[in-house]
Design a protein around this motif. Structure first.
Motif, PDB file in Angstrom:
ATOM      1  N   SER A  27       0.761  -1.094  -0.134  1.00  0.00           N
ATOM      2  CA  SER A  27      -0.083  -0.185  -0.003  1.00  0.00           C
ATOM      3  C   SER A  27       0.811   1.199   0.087  1.00  0.00           C
ATOM      4  O   SER A  27       0.447   2.275  -0.213  1.00  0.00           O
ATOM      5  N   VAL A  28       2.068   1.284   0.297  1.00  0.00           N
ATOM      6  CA  VAL A  28       3.129   2.376   0.123  1.00  0.00           C
ATOM      7  C   VAL A  28       3.071   2.931  -1.054  1.00  0.00           C
ATOM      8  O   VAL A  28       3.363   4.017  -1.557  1.00  0.00           O
ATOM      9  N   GLY A  62      12.263   0.298   8.722  1.00  0.00           N
ATOM     10  CA  GLY A  62      11.281  -0.498   9.187  1.00  0.00           C
ATOM     11  C   GLY A  62      10.004   0.014   8.586  1.00  0.00           C
ATOM     12  O   GLY A  62       9.605   1.151   8.234  1.00  0.00           O
ATOM     13  N   VAL A  63       9.184  -1.033   8.418  1.00  0.00           N
ATOM     14  CA  VAL A  63       7.686  -0.912   7.630  1.00  0.00           C
ATOM     15  C   VAL A  63       6.628  -1.730   8.237  1.00  0.00           C
ATOM     16  O   VAL A  63       7.200  -2.801   8.638  1.00  0.00           O
ATOM     17  N   LYS A  64       5.398  -1.272   8.259  1.00  0.00           N
ATOM     18  CA  LYS A  64       4.338  -2.214   8.790  1.00  0.00           C
ATOM     19  C   LYS A  64       3.267  -1.823   8.043  1.00  0.00           C
ATOM     20  O   LYS A  64       2.824  -0.810   7.595  1.00  0.00           O
ATOM     21  N   GLN A  65       2.448  -2.863   7.677  1.00  0.00           N
ATOM     22  CA  GLN A  65       0.854  -2.647   6.940  1.00  0.00           C
ATOM     23  C   GLN A  65      -0.017  -3.244   7.635  1.00  0.00           C
ATOM     24  O   GLN A  65       0.154  -4.611   7.985  1.00  0.00           O
ATOM     25  N   SER A  66      -1.311  -2.569   7.992  1.00  0.00           N
ATOM     26  CA  SER A  66      -2.435  -3.266   8.523  1.00  0.00           C
ATOM     27  C   SER A  66      -2.862  -4.339   7.705  1.00  0.00           C
ATOM     28  O   SER A  66      -2.830  -4.204   6.433  1.00  0.00           O
ATOM     29  N   ARG A  67      -3.569  -5.278   8.447  1.00  0.00           N
ATOM     30  CA  ARG A  67      -4.238  -6.515   7.692  1.00  0.00           C
ATOM     31  C   ARG A  67      -5.444  -5.984   7.307  1.00  0.00           C
ATOM     32  O   ARG A  67      -6.266  -5.358   8.043  1.00  0.00           O
ATOM     33  N   SER A  68      -6.186  -6.458   6.171  1.00  0.00           N
ATOM     34  CA  SER A  68      -7.468  -5.884   5.758  1.00  0.00           C
ATOM     35  C   SER A  68      -8.290  -7.342   5.579  1.00  0.00           C
ATOM     36  O   SER A  68      -7.969  -8.082   4.524  1.00  0.00           O
ATOM     37  N   ARG A  69      -9.543  -7.162   6.100  1.00  0.00           N
ATOM     38  CA  ARG A  69     -10.225  -8.264   5.667  1.00  0.00           C
ATOM     39  C   ARG A  69     -10.971  -8.238   4.063  1.00  0.00           C
ATOM     40  O   ARG A  69     -11.263  -9.164   3.516  1.00  0.00           O
ATOM     41  N   ASP A  70     -10.874  -6.934   3.668  1.00  0.00           N
ATOM     42  CA  ASP A  70     -11.420  -6.658   2.240  1.00  0.00           C
ATOM     43  C   ASP A  70     -10.289  -6.692   1.406  1.00  0.00           C
ATOM     44  O   ASP A  70      -9.318  -5.943   1.440  1.00  0.00           O
ATOM     45  N   ALA A  71     -10.253  -7.830   0.519  1.00  0.00           N
ATOM     46  CA  ALA A  71      -9.064  -7.930  -0.252  1.00  0.00           C
ATOM     47  C   ALA A  71      -8.851  -6.821  -1.339  1.00  0.00           C
ATOM     48  O   ALA A  71      -7.529  -6.671  -1.626  1.00  0.00           O
ATOM     49  N   SER A  72      -9.997  -6.073  -1.601  1.00  0.00           N
ATOM     50  CA  SER A  72      -9.787  -5.173  -2.581  1.00  0.00           C
ATOM     51  C   SER A  72      -8.923  -3.996  -1.850  1.00  0.00           C
ATOM     52  O   SER A  72      -8.459  -2.898  -2.854  1.00  0.00           O
ATOM     53  N   LYS A  73      -8.649  -3.796  -0.448  1.00  0.00           N
ATOM     54  CA  LYS A  73      -8.047  -2.478   0.253  1.00  0.00           C
ATOM     55  C   LYS A  73      -6.486  -3.015   0.381  1.00  0.00           C
ATOM     56  O   LYS A  73      -5.788  -2.090   1.131  1.00  0.00           O
ATOM     57  N   VAL A  74      -6.069  -4.295   0.073  1.00  0.00           N
ATOM     58  CA  VAL A  74      -4.582  -4.723   0.435  1.00  0.00           C
ATOM     59  C   VAL A  74      -3.609  -3.646  -0.096  1.00  0.00           C
ATOM     60  O   VAL A  74      -2.708  -3.270   0.556  1.00  0.00           O
ATOM     61  N   HIS A  75      -3.967  -3.231  -1.098  1.00  0.00           N
ATOM     62  CA  HIS A  75      -3.063  -2.272  -1.926  1.00  0.00           C
ATOM     63  C   HIS A  75      -3.388  -0.592  -1.476  1.00  0.00           C
ATOM     64  O   HIS A  75      -2.801   0.429  -1.885  1.00  0.00           O
ATOM     65  N   PHE A  76      -4.304  -0.565  -0.544  1.00  0.00           N
ATOM     66  CA  PHE A  76      -4.528   0.941  -0.062  1.00  0.00           C
ATOM     67  C   PHE A  76      -4.551   1.149   1.196  1.00  0.00           C
ATOM     68  O   PHE A  76      -4.578   2.352   1.808  1.00  0.00           O
ATOM     69  N   THR A  77      -4.354   0.098   2.023  1.00  0.00           N
ATOM     70  CA  THR A  77      -4.786   0.037   3.552  1.00  0.00           C
ATOM     71  C   THR A  77      -3.694   0.773   4.440  1.00  0.00           C
ATOM     72  O   THR A  77      -2.457   1.099   3.908  1.00  0.00           O
ATOM     73  N   LYS A  78      -3.906   0.931   5.813  1.00  0.00           N
ATOM     74  CA  LYS A  78      -3.005   1.832   6.540  1.00  0.00           C
ATOM     75  C   LYS A  78      -1.828   0.991   6.657  1.00  0.00           C
ATOM     76  O   LYS A  78      -1.520  -0.017   6.859  1.00  0.00           O
ATOM     77  N   HIS A  79      -0.622   1.867   6.527  1.00  0.00           N
ATOM     78  CA  HIS A  79       0.777   1.535   6.846  1.00  0.00           C
ATOM     79  C   HIS A  79       1.630   2.530   7.479  1.00  0.00           C
ATOM     80  O   HIS A  79       1.121   3.592   7.897  1.00  0.00           O
ATOM     81  N   MET A  80       2.631   1.979   8.180  1.00  0.00           N
ATOM     82  CA  MET A  80       3.579   2.922   9.010  1.00  0.00           C
ATOM     83  C   MET A  80       5.126   2.827   8.524  1.00  0.00           C
ATOM     84  O   MET A  80       5.547   1.347   8.430  1.00  0.00           O
ATOM     85  N   LEU A  81       5.800   3.595   8.358  1.00  0.00           N
ATOM     86  CA  LEU A  81       7.082   3.647   7.902  1.00  0.00           C
ATOM     87  C   LEU A  81       8.007   4.231   9.065  1.00  0.00           C
ATOM     88  O   LEU A  81       7.814   5.167   9.830  1.00  0.00           O
ATOM     89  N   ARG A  82       9.234   3.468   9.389  1.00  0.00           N
ATOM     90  CA  ARG A  82      10.219   4.169  10.207  1.00  0.00           C
ATOM     91  C   ARG A  82      11.446   4.708   9.403  1.00  0.00           C
ATOM     92  O   ARG A  82      11.751   4.122   8.718  1.00  0.00           O
TER      93      ARG A  82
END
Length: 288
Positions: A27-28, A62-82
């Motif tokens: 999603s980045v 470092g990087v982390k991405q939230s999991r999404s139950r909606d498969a269509s949001k995998v490439h758009f969902t919340k993420h965080m970078l260090r």
């Protein structure tokens, strides 16, 4: 997929390349908004902002991405970078603490751009969010000169984060009595395991939050107490015994805090708890 990435170590291969970022947090690289967003929503491609920050010397470690139950949001969902200035790492040693920038975003409407001050404890790769001064974080809406605002906000947050670097020396000189350490642990226990009303249903005890994971974390000062409790709260792995509906004994183990928002919330709360404890013990305020 953890923000505590192996590449965040201080012994080489520290910077995350775009190929690895794409694998860990696709999603980045979103350049458009999720289909659920209205025309008023202006997408902000994180990768474009990241490239601008890298040009300013802030590198992703470092990087982390939230999991999404909606498969269509995998490439758009919340993420965080260090992000960290790598050129400042040359003289660092185990036990030191460095400033970082935490950058959070999403293009599905679940998060604005949010920049926060962070600290990184080299000894245990134990990251924490520092709430310092009057700037908790800098939020940037999905509109206008986004890259300029983010870069400007990054320097503002970094300036505030420098104040937090006083914590290791200041808090290491604050010795806590047994009852004071227990009060700290009990507050952290409620933060981690309490429900909305503060009720707790876990066999994990407050004392377990004070259990060090390494020999040199056995001191009773505030800085050590904070780091030990923070690591136990965030990284999980604490074991206890409970009973099921039939009264049979069952072993349980706490999970690591993987949710981006919960991670940030707990870190901030523990930091504020430590600040208040330091103030009560007569230590200088880090926000001055």
């Amino acid at each position: 997929m953890s923000i505590y990435a192996n590449t965040a170590r201080f012994d080489g291969a520290k910077v995350l390349g775009e190929d690895e970022l794409r694998r860990l947090a696709p999603s980045v690289f979103a350049t458009s908004a999720h289909e659920s967003r209205s025309d008023r929503f202006q997408p902000i491609p994180t990768i474009e902002i990241l490239r601008g920050l890298m040009a300013e010397g802030f590198m992703p470690v470092g990087v982390k991405q939230s999991r999404s139950r909606d498969a269509s949001k995998v490439h758009f969902t919340k993420h965080m970078l260090r992000l960290r200035r790598i050129d400042e790492d040359s003289s660092l040693r185990v036990g030191d603490t460095v400033c970082e920038i935490l950058l959070k975003n999403a293009n599905d409407g679940s998060s604005a751009y949010d920049l926060m001050a962070g600290l990184f404890r080299i000894r245990c790769l134990n990251s924490l969010v520092a709430q310092t001064g009057t700037i908790d974080s800098v939020k940037v809406r999905h509109s206008g000169d986004v890259q300029g605002k983010v870069i400007e906000g990054t320097y503002r947050v970094m300036e505030e984060a420098q104040k937090a670097l006083a914590a290791p020396a200041s808090w290491a000189g604050v010795e806590l009595a047994r009852d004071e350490r227990m009060a700290f642990a009990e507050a952290a226990h409620v933060l981690r395991f309490g429900d909305a009303d503060g009720n707790i249903d876990t066999p994990i005890t407050p004392e377990q939050l004070l259990s060090p994971r390494r020999r040199d974390d056995r001191a009773a000062d505030l800085w050590t107490t904070f780091n030990v409790a923070q690591e136990n709260v965030i990284r999980g792995g604490l074991r206890g015994i409970t009973r099921d509906a039939n009264g049979r004994r069952r072993r349980v183990s706490t999970r690591a805090v993987n949710g981006i928002d919960q991670d940030v919330k707990l870190n901030k709360a523990l930091w504020i708890l430590s600040q208040r404890m330091a103030e009560m013990k007569g230590a200088d305020s880090l926000a001055a």
